[in-house]
Design a protein around this motif. Sequence first.
Motif, PDB file in Angstrom:
ATOM      1  N   ARG A   1       0.824  -1.269  -0.049  1.00 41.54           N
ATOM      2  CA  ARG A   1       0.035   0.029  -0.036  1.00 41.54           C
ATOM      3  C   ARG A   1       0.788   1.378   0.021  1.00 41.54           C
ATOM      4  O   ARG A   1       2.108   1.197   0.561  1.00 41.54           O
ATOM      5  CB  ARG A   1      -0.940  -0.006   1.253  1.00 41.54           C
ATOM      6  CG  ARG A   1      -1.612   1.225   1.430  1.00 41.54           C
ATOM      7  CD  ARG A   1      -2.642   1.098   2.686  1.00 41.54           C
ATOM      8  NE  ARG A   1      -1.671   1.662   3.722  1.00 41.54           N
ATOM      9  CZ  ARG A   1      -1.528   1.183   4.814  1.00 41.54           C
ATOM     10  NH1 ARG A   1      -2.388   0.259   5.318  1.00 41.54           N
ATOM     11  NH2 ARG A   1      -1.000   1.745   5.967  1.00 41.54           N
TER      12      ARG A   1
ATOM     13  N   GLU B   1       0.868  -4.892   3.880  1.00 43.02           N
ATOM     14  CA  GLU B   1      -0.040  -5.046   4.568  1.00 43.02           C
ATOM     15  C   GLU B   1      -0.123  -6.755   4.424  1.00 43.02           C
ATOM     16  O   GLU B   1      -0.287  -7.350   3.513  1.00 43.02           O
ATOM     17  CB  GLU B   1      -1.520  -4.675   3.797  1.00 43.02           C
ATOM     18  CG  GLU B   1      -1.690  -3.194   3.766  1.00 43.02           C
ATOM     19  CD  GLU B   1      -2.771  -2.623   3.256  1.00 43.02           C
ATOM     20  OE1 GLU B   1      -3.212  -3.293   2.170  1.00 43.02           O
ATOM     21  OE2 GLU B   1      -3.631  -1.885   3.434  1.00 43.02           O
TER      22      GLU B   1
ATOM     23  N   ASN C   1       1.954  -3.906   8.636  1.00 50.41           N
ATOM     24  CA  ASN C   1       0.651  -3.360   9.730  1.00 50.41           C
ATOM     25  C   ASN C   1      -0.050  -4.549  10.345  1.00 50.41           C
ATOM     26  O   ASN C   1      -1.034  -4.301  11.177  1.00 50.41           O
ATOM     27  CB  ASN C   1      -0.558  -2.721   8.594  1.00 50.41           C
ATOM     28  CG  ASN C   1      -0.956  -3.831   7.868  1.00 50.41           C
ATOM     29  OD1 ASN C   1      -0.510  -4.829   7.400  1.00 50.41           O
ATOM     30  ND2 ASN C   1      -2.324  -3.615   7.331  1.00 50.41           N
ATOM     31  N   ASN C   2       0.683  -5.678  10.722  1.00 56.18           N
ATOM     32  CA  ASN C   2       0.218  -6.618  11.107  1.00 56.18           C
ATOM     33  C   ASN C   2       0.706  -6.907  12.438  1.00 56.18           C
ATOM     34  O   ASN C   2       1.777  -6.435  12.848  1.00 56.18           O
ATOM     35  CB  ASN C   2       0.268  -7.834  10.228  1.00 56.18           C
ATOM     36  CG  ASN C   2       1.627  -8.348  10.126  1.00 56.18           C
ATOM     37  OD1 ASN C   2       2.567  -7.681  10.027  1.00 56.18           O
ATOM     38  ND2 ASN C   2       1.872  -9.650   9.966  1.00 56.18           N
TER      39      ASN C   2
END
Length: 183
Positions: free
Chosen positions: A23, A42, A119-120
């Motif tokens: 992203r 992501e 982002n995890n």
Amino acid sequence: MPLKDWTLLSSEPERFCRLFSLRKDRAVSPRTGRPSDFFVVEASPWVNIIPITSQNDVVLIRQYRHGVRSVTLEIPGGLVEDSDSPEEAARRELREETGYAERVLAPLGAVYPNPAIQNNLCHTFLAQDVYPVGVQQQDEEEDIEVILKPLSEIPRLIRDGEINHALVIAAFCRFYLEHPFKP
């Protein structure tokens, strides 16, 4: 002055791969007022499992890792699939990668693997009193060797660099915070 969140101007998908997507975010710095572009990986949440037998052996795996083009010594783990909870994923990954199941599964917490670009979360579980239940059920892209090491050897394996996967070390850090090492 306390730090402030950056103002997000835009967020667009860049590329999709099988295990993750990329992203592109454009955000404004609250300090400088200038916009910048950031790329974010992501990914689904992950799980790591520290499986310990009733004899205090840790069920470890050796696995070839393409990122470093080498075999690493790790604990079982993997993706939390869409329909799974982290607990369900931990049970599944333990069974698939090692052929073991647990009598007790306890959460040890979660960490961001690399919040600068990902982002995890990675959820860590302690699987106690694990026992063999059958053969491994590896994916086509996996070649995994199961080995048992005494729990007392884990600090040395980390210190000597035999265990050098950051998320595995973070998992054992969480474990030893709850269960201090007693030589």
